[in-house]
Design an enzyme around this catalytic site. Structure first.
Site, PDB file in Angstrom:
ATOM      1  N   LYS A 282      -2.458  -2.029  -3.200  1.00  0.00           N
ATOM      2  CA  LYS A 282      -3.507  -1.160  -2.647  1.00  0.00           C
ATOM      3  C   LYS A 282      -3.091   0.285  -2.851  1.00  0.00           C
ATOM      4  O   LYS A 282      -2.422   0.874  -1.997  1.00  0.00           O
ATOM      5  CB  LYS A 282      -3.703  -1.477  -1.161  1.00  0.00           C
TER       6      LYS A 282
ATOM      7  N   GLU B 288       0.810  -1.226   0.000  1.00  0.00           N
ATOM      8  CA  GLU B 288       0.000   0.000   0.000  1.00  0.00           C
ATOM      9  C   GLU B 288       0.842   1.275   0.000  1.00  0.00           C
ATOM     10  O   GLU B 288       1.214   1.779   1.055  1.00  0.00           O
ATOM     11  CB  GLU B 288      -0.935   0.010   1.225  1.00  0.00           C
TER      12      GLU B 288
HETATM   13  P1  13P Z   1      -9.304   4.374   3.919  1.00  0.00           P
HETATM   14  O1  13P Z   1     -10.146   3.622   2.904  1.00  0.00           O
HETATM   15  O2  13P Z   1     -10.110   4.999   5.005  1.00  0.00           O
HETATM   16  O3  13P Z   1      -8.318   5.295   3.265  1.00  0.00           O
HETATM   17  O4  13P Z   1      -8.473   3.286   4.695  1.00  0.00           O
HETATM   18  C1  13P Z   1      -7.896   2.249   4.001  1.00  0.00           C
HETATM   19  C2  13P Z   1      -6.687   1.822   4.715  1.00  0.00           C
HETATM   20  O5  13P Z   1      -6.520   0.667   5.007  1.00  0.00           O
HETATM   21  C3  13P Z   1      -5.684   2.841   5.010  1.00  0.00           C
HETATM   22  O6  13P Z   1      -4.503   2.225   5.281  1.00  0.00           O
END
Ligand code: 13P
Length: 344
Positions: free
Chosen positions: A224, A179
């Site tokens: 992600k 991510e």
């Molecule tokens: P949000 O969808 O609220 O951005 O959170 C996703 C997430 O896992 C952030 O690390």
């Protein structure tokens, strides 16, 4: 092992399903609870999350996996059933946040730039999480945009940490969710969508280069990312169609087709905006990966509000959650519409 990882990654992005990010750290969940006037305690956190995981219709039909925080993966429901067993019974794969948060990156921009920590001892922690039932993990890196930032040092350090984390996960039989989040909200969020495109492309290229250097199996991971979108404080907000087109263009030029799936974070978008954008992205079609959601706020905000910390509101909270999960499930198939949103 390779096959097992790829099977899990495929399951996480199964058609019409996405990931519930319920891995708010104690500090973040406190902020969410503050917004509805609920004190954050071990019990209220459990009650809230138990409500979500027991929303069986939404969970069964729309959710492939749930990202948990360390406390939750060890926690039991009010009746003594481990929360992990409840989500497994609903067909969801348990996941775990393993990073230890974004900390100031030492150097000339330490008041703005961050690097995510948590590599020390990660091998041992992953082995324990695997025993506790986790089959996928998440590590979030954050990149802030200003007129002169991010620095190359910030992108490089975060991409390198993501790759070391991903390699450790695969060694442990755990699918890494990689991510790299280019932020759209917060103090520094006045950038245009074009600037977001530029930084997201740079970030993702660097991440995949580091993943290659660390010999991470692309078939056994999920990306992600953020969508390509204007910062919240930018006076020129792009249309949903423009967000979809630039996001697809950026992903196509940076994400190898060996990656089975992309699951977006919501990043501060409103519930409906996050759903509409995902649906339009899928409507563009002809994508080499499955494209779905891994939302935290955009899946939970309505449920949190409907619940309000009261046991008599559990059913209302579950209805609100199931509705959002359904809308996002449709969006993951490119089939969401404003009419369906209102009809439900
Ligand atoms: P949000 O969808 O609220 O951005 O959170 C996703 C997430 O896992 C952030 O690390």
């Amino acid at each position: 092992m390779k096959q097992e990882l790829s099977k899990i990654a495929q399951a996480l992005v199964a058609p019409g399903k996405g990931i519930l990010a319920a891995d708010e750290s104690s500090g973040t969940i406190k902020k969410r609870f503050d917004s509805i006037g609920v004190t954050s305690t071990e019990d209220t956190r459990r009650d809230y999350r138990e409500m979500l995981f027991r929303a069986s219709e939404g969970m069964k039909n729309c959710v492939s996996g749930v990202i948990l925080y360390d406390e939750t993966i060890r926690q039991k429901a009010k009746d003594g059933t481990p929360l992990v067993d409840i989500m497994k019974a609903a067909g969801s794969i348990p996941g775990i946040k393993v990073d230890e948060g974004a900390k100031p990156l030492a150097g000339p921009h330490s008041e703005i730039e961050k690097v995510t920590e948590g590599l020390d001892g990660l091998r041992e922690r992953l082995a324990e999480y695997h025993k506790l039932g986790a089959r996928f993990a998440k590590w979030r890196a954050v990149i802030t945009i200003t007129d002169s930032l991010p620095s190359w040092n910030c992108i490089k350090a975060n991409a390198h940490a993501l790759a070391r984390y991903a390699a450790l996960c695969q060694e442990a039989g755990i699918v890494p969710i990689v991510e790299p989040e280019v932020l759209m909200d917060g103090a520094h969020s006045s950038h245009t969508i074009e600037r977001c495109y530029e930084v997201t492309e740079w970030t993702q290229r660097t991440v995949f280069r580091e993943l290659y250097d660390a010999r991470v199996e692309l078939e056994g991971m999920v990306l992600k990312p953020n969508m390509v979108i204007a910062g919240q404080k930018c006076p020129q907000q792009a249309s949903a169609q423009q967000v979809a087109e630039l996001t697809v263009k950026c992903l196509k030029s940076t994400v190898p087709s060996a990656v089975p799936g992309i699951a977006f974070l919501s990043g501060g978008q409103s519930d409906e905006q996050a759903t509409e954008n995902l649906s339009l992205i899928n409507q563009i079609g002809d994508l080499p990966w499955r494209v779905t959601f891994s939302y935290g706020r955009a899946l939970q905000a309505a449920a949190l509000k409907a619940w309000g910390g009261k046991s008599e509101n559990v059913a209302a909270g579950q209805r609100a959650f199931t509705h959002r999960a359904r809308m996002n499930s449709l969006a993951a198939l490119g089939k969401w519409s404003q009419q369906l949103e209102k009809a439900a």
